[in-house]
Scaffold this active site. Structure first.
Site, short mmCIF file in Angstrom:
data_model
loop_
_atom_site.label_atom_id
_atom_site.label_comp_id
_atom_site.label_asym_id
_atom_site.label_seq_id
_atom_site.Cartn_x
_atom_site.Cartn_y
_atom_site.Cartn_z
N LYS A 232 -3.45 6.83 10.19
CA LYS A 232 -2.42 5.99 9.60
C LYS A 232 -3.08 5.00 8.65
O LYS A 232 -4.09 4.40 8.96
CB LYS A 232 -1.66 5.22 10.68
CG LYS A 232 -0.46 4.49 10.09
CD LYS A 232 0.13 3.45 11.01
CE LYS A 232 1.30 2.77 10.32
NZ LYS A 232 1.75 1.57 11.02
N HIS B 241 0.84 -1.20 0.00
CA HIS B 241 0.00 0.00 0.00
C HIS B 241 0.88 1.24 0.00
O HIS B 241 2.10 1.15 -0.04
CB HIS B 241 -1.00 -0.03 1.16
CG HIS B 241 -0.39 -0.11 2.53
ND1 HIS B 241 0.41 0.88 3.04
CD2 HIS B 241 -0.46 -1.06 3.49
CE1 HIS B 241 0.79 0.55 4.26
NE2 HIS B 241 0.30 -0.64 4.55
N CYS C 34 -0.87 -7.01 22.26
CA CYS C 34 -1.67 -6.69 21.07
C CYS C 34 -1.22 -7.60 19.94
O CYS C 34 -0.06 -7.54 19.53
CB CYS C 34 -1.51 -5.22 20.67
SG CYS C 34 -2.37 -4.85 19.11
N CYS D 186 0.05 -5.77 16.68
CA CYS D 186 1.36 -5.14 16.92
C CYS D 186 2.44 -6.20 17.17
O CYS D 186 3.61 -5.93 16.96
CB CYS D 186 1.35 -4.24 18.15
SG CYS D 186 0.47 -2.69 17.95
N CYS E 283 -5.15 -0.97 22.51
CA CYS E 283 -3.85 -0.73 21.88
C CYS E 283 -3.81 0.71 21.34
O CYS E 283 -4.74 1.13 20.66
CB CYS E 283 -3.65 -1.71 20.73
SG CYS E 283 -2.28 -1.23 19.66
N HIS F 203 -3.84 0.34 17.38
CA HIS F 203 -4.98 -0.31 16.74
C HIS F 203 -6.33 0.01 17.38
O HIS F 203 -7.37 -0.34 16.84
CB HIS F 203 -4.77 -1.83 16.70
CG HIS F 203 -3.61 -2.22 15.83
ND1 HIS F 203 -2.35 -2.46 16.34
CD2 HIS F 203 -3.52 -2.37 14.50
CE1 HIS F 203 -1.54 -2.76 15.34
NE2 HIS F 203 -2.21 -2.71 14.22
N LYS G 293 -4.28 -1.80 7.11
CA LYS G 293 -5.32 -2.73 6.73
C LYS G 293 -6.47 -2.68 7.73
O LYS G 293 -7.64 -2.70 7.37
CB LYS G 293 -4.74 -4.14 6.67
CG LYS G 293 -5.63 -5.11 5.93
CD LYS G 293 -5.02 -6.49 5.91
CE LYS G 293 -5.89 -7.46 5.14
NZ LYS G 293 -5.41 -8.82 5.20
N HIS H 197 3.86 1.52 2.38
CA HIS H 197 5.04 0.77 1.94
C HIS H 197 5.76 1.51 0.81
O HIS H 197 6.98 1.64 0.79
CB HIS H 197 4.66 -0.61 1.41
CG HIS H 197 3.93 -1.49 2.38
ND1 HIS H 197 2.74 -2.11 2.05
CD2 HIS H 197 4.21 -1.87 3.64
CE1 HIS H 197 2.34 -2.84 3.07
NE2 HIS H 197 3.20 -2.70 4.06
ZN LIG Z 1 -1.72 -2.87 18.30
#
Ligand SMILES: [Zn+2]
Length: 530
Positions: free
Chosen positions: A323, A41, A149, A152, A168, A171, A326, A44
């Site tokens: 951010k 994506h 997590c 992570c 988290c 996330h 996915k 990257h």
């Molecule tokens: Zn996380």
């Protein structure tokens, strides 16, 4: 043979145009290896394009660069994703890794190597560094309990989590309570050693504000971290206790050593790892600073290996203020953007729009605006008007520049500032410096209005100045836009590959010889509407 920095150090890079070029310097540049639980994506692509442009810039300087990227293929998330897809982990990673190879081909990424952590060379390197740290007494068995997590692959303390609910911070989902027997890396022993090392290498982390975050993490106190699991099969076994597989960071980070031959026989034809190590630049995102700038140098110190010379830490390319990931579902496929603004239009936007180290906010409108102002209106317009006037007033044949043109000083400054931008890994500054020359050249044409003048020496001189400026611009933008630079190069009648030019000599004013056909062609950057 490793060449020392003192021979080829900053003196050469800040040297003025026309100075003697020193011998090639070896330079080793890496991107993070990308986790194959998602397809490539924009996040990257961002880091990879920065690394590619930095690599190409150093090749223009005559440096011998090795540019590495690759894929991270072990761990719980892959095991789970493979199960969900009804595949073995190996078959699953075999299906995703080629998508990264293909994406980087389409983005014209000039990587020399692509490492997968499932390769034998990588497994050999991981076993070697683990054994060395174990032999040094820095890896020990202990019981671990904590809040974890899964996305992570990190444990968090309660004060690091979003309350209420133990969420988290990345996330924004609940973490899980885990307890297990793990091997631990005794990171807590490395606080002073790391601070001493960074005190001796104050510019190793760029930009400075990101480096200060890493120093803050160290000063805040370091906790030992778990490096193994018995609950997972998909990984590399510990050499001394193979019922454990190594977990996450010893596996992932060691790719940088594995790709240059660490832990392997040194007769592979590419020399030994000491020829390339320590790495010159690890390009990373700000979310992996702790692992790259704290864990990694400590692991290397424990294993008796020199830490990297440098890290270039980028911000996040945000999409709508979040951010891109996915999990949050706001993933932009970089390959779709190529269709909109062309490959080099996209590369230019990624490099020019955000100061490296800061967060950028991707919007389609921003992409088009940047493309239209810098590429269509400035560079593209300059190229088109030069070709048009040379066609009408100079019989389509390029003319020589004036050695005392006012643009000569502008070009020299643009070069010096471009060098300075790349030197601190700020492509946006480097490109802005080059654009100063483009803008000044457009201004030079507007001041002289050669399109209104009768053909003759005055017109020839002004057009020669503009052609010479375009020659220098083509070289300076080549790291960002290899294909567009080559097109400019050929349209002004230059032969060979612009990427084969060598700086600083090639940036010296007055080398456009003239007497060659200048071609107009289609608009290099056709104007876009949103
Ligand atoms: Zn996380």
């Amino acid at each position: 043979m490793v060449r020392t920095v003192s021979i080829n150090g900053p003196d050469r890079r800040t040297s003025s145009v026309g100075a003697v070029t020193d011998a090639a310097k070896r330079l080793y540049v890496t991107t993070p290896i990308y986790y194959v639980n998602a397809e490539p994506h924009l996040g990257h692509a961002y880091t990879t394009i920065i690394g590619d442009a930095l690599t190409r810039w150093h090749r223009l300087l005559g440096d011998d660069v090795k540019f590495l990227t690759g894929t991270d293929e072990h761990g719980l998330k892959i095991q789970q994703a493979a199960e969900a897809a009804g595949l073995s982990p190996q078959d699953f990673t075999d299906s995703i890794a080629p998508k990264f190879v293909e994406a980087w081909k389409r983005l014209n990424i000039a990587n020399d190597d692509f490492i997968r952590t499932t390769e034998p060379r990588h497994k050999a390197a991981v076993a070697e560094i683990l054994q060395r740290c174990y032999d040094a007494g820095d890896i020990e068995l202990d019981v671990f309990q904590g809040l974890y997590c899964v996305p992570c692959e990190l444990y968090y303390s309660e004060d690091e989590l979003i309350q209420p609910g133990n969420l988290c911070p990345i996330h924004q989902r609940p973490v899980e309570y885990f307890e297990e027997e793990n091997y631990f890396f005794r990171l807590s022993r490395f606080e002073d050693r790391l601070l001493d090392w960074y005190a001796k290498h104050p510019t190793a982390m760029k930009p400075e504000h990101r480096g200060n975050e890493a120093l803050g993490l160290i000063r805040g106190g370091l906790r030992d971290f778990s490096i193994s699991r018995t609950s997972i099969q998909w990984g590399i076994p510990l050499p001394w206790d193979p019922k454990h597989v190594t977990y996450v960071w010893f596996d992932a980070l060691t790719n940088y050593l594995a790709a240059v031959g660490y832990g392997q026989a040194s007769d592979t034809g590419t020399g030994s790892y000491e020829d390339w190590w320590p790495a010159d630049y690890h390009l990373i995102g700000k979310d992996i600073v702790r692992q790259h700038c704290v864990y990694w140098p400590a692991m290397l110190m424990s294993a008796g290996i020199e830490p990297p010379k440098g890290w270039a830490i980028g911000g996040w390319l945000l999409s709508g203020g979040e951010k891109m990931s996915k999990t949050s579902g706001n993933v932009v496929n970089p390959l779709d953007l190529i269709d909109e603004v062309g490959l080099d239009g996209f590369r230019y936007y990624v490099l020019a729009d955000t100061a490296y180290g800061n967060d950028g906010d991707f919007t389609y409108e921003g992409l088009v605006a940047r493309y239209n102002s810098d590429l269509a209106n400035n560079l593209g317009n300059l190229l088109a008007r030069v070709a048009t006037v040379v066609g009408k007033k100079c019989d389509g044949v390029g003319t020589r520049p004036d050695p005392s043109s006012p643009l000569a000083a502008v070009a020299a400054t643009a070069y010096t500032d471009t060098v300075a931008g790349w030197d601190i890994v700020q492509p946006s500054r480097a490109l802005d410096a080059t654009w100063q020359l483009i803008r000044a050249t457009n201004g030079h044409l507007e001041a002289n209005e050669p399109w209104k003048a009768e053909p003759g020496p005055d017109v020839d001189r002004v057009m020669g100045d503009a052609l010479e400026a375009l020659r220098i611009v083509a070289i300076l933008v080549q790291p960002a836009m290899p294909d567009a630079a080559q097109a400019v190069w050929e349209r002004i009648g230059m032969t060979g590959q612009v990427g084969d030019q060598r700086l600083p000599d090639a940036a010296a004013w007055g080398q456009y010889a003239g007497g060659v056909a200048v071609t107009k062609g289609d608009a290099l950057f056709p104007r876009l509407t949103v």
